[in-house]
Design an enzyme around this catalytic site. Sequence first.
Site, PDB file in Angstrom:
ATOM      1  CG  ASP A  21      24.927   5.899 118.363  1.00 44.92           C
ATOM      2  OD1 ASP A  21      24.883   5.152 118.735  1.00 44.92           O
ATOM      3  OD2 ASP A  21      25.499   5.807 117.275  1.00 44.92           O
ATOM      4  CG  HIS A  74      27.826   2.686 119.484  1.00 46.98           C
ATOM      5  ND1 HIS A  74      26.791   3.326 118.505  1.00 46.98           N
ATOM      6  CD2 HIS A  74      28.487   2.060 118.169  1.00 46.98           C
ATOM      7  CE1 HIS A  74      27.791   3.042 116.539  1.00 46.98           C
ATOM      8  NE2 HIS A  74      28.216   2.508 117.321  1.00 46.98           N
ATOM      9  CB  SER A 103      30.420   1.909 113.592  1.00 51.83           C
ATOM     10  OG  SER A 103      28.412   1.777 114.548  1.00 51.83           O
TER      11      SER A 103
END
Length: 358
Positions: free
Chosen positions: A21, A55, A214
Amino acid sequence: MKAEEMWEISKGEGITVAVIDSGVNSSSKTLDGRLLPGADLTDLPGDATDDYSGHGTTIAELIAGTGKNGGIQGIAPEAKILPLRVDLATDEEDVWKENDDTSIEDAIRAAADSDARIINMSVGGVSRPELESAVEYAVDKGKLIFASTGNDGKDYSEYPAGYNEVVAVGAVTKENKVADYSHGGNVDLTAPGSDIPVWCDKNFTSYCTGSGTSTATAIASGSAALIWAEHPDWTANQVLRVMMETASKAVDGSDYTTRLGYGTVRPRKVLLDGEGDPGDPNQHPLLKEEASPSPSAPTSAPPGEKPADNDDSKSDWVEVAEEGDSDDGPPTGLLIGGAVAAVLVVAGGVGFLVLRRR
């Protein structure tokens, strides 16, 4: 999910999840003791513990957060996180795509060569030979890969979720319905993905609420970590097989639909009820059709199965109520929402804003 009861049996101890990520912020208090030295596969400033968007840290916390200092308590709070930072881009709607560099493929291979058993990829993009080759390499190494299907409500999965070897994860809402934004076509499993606590941005000053495949992927990865920690001698194929067998099915009784997949993850059925047959350790349990090479040609359902045609289809709704469950309001079998909301977000410490990320 009866998380607190599951944690009496397993908290994911001994299992490492590689998070491919935007990096994982090492200053996250809820990840104290959870982060392993990772790797930065980019040319960006900083290293694997410098999250340039927020994120990656969100995903790591949903998997293995301890809940310290008002942070997120993840589903597998004793699992370890191996952060692998890659170069990702977001469009104006904050939909994650792959760049044209090789950091994604390099990260998959690095995860394959590590001690991580699970690879979480809450990212998506187009297929390319280098990506497929890296996925095959990781699966050959015995890794279990979970990837998000996409957030545009299309009838195909983005890649790497579109590859047969990868567990394509879609999202369900707190009302136990497949989310409108969740891609269909060749979903394998679903998990809670709507109204989830996420870091608002790279400044890490407050949590917001977000929705997407996600976050659902992170919860699926954490669920696998719980099961694998309790059954460390199982292979990736066996862990996945029991997850598929014990998943909540559609209310119309379908064993598989192209939007719900084989159902919504329920690790408690394995840990608390002893359900699920691990089966052949060497046989990959996914039997989905060959993934489409391009978004213009959606994948088909497995033979004999009928895709869900509209949002009102009963195959889009998850049946989780069981004997002894209350019939008042949404079922409480999911990790997020209802009576178990406090399990995931511990009050105090960090501010919580009710904002929605696209």
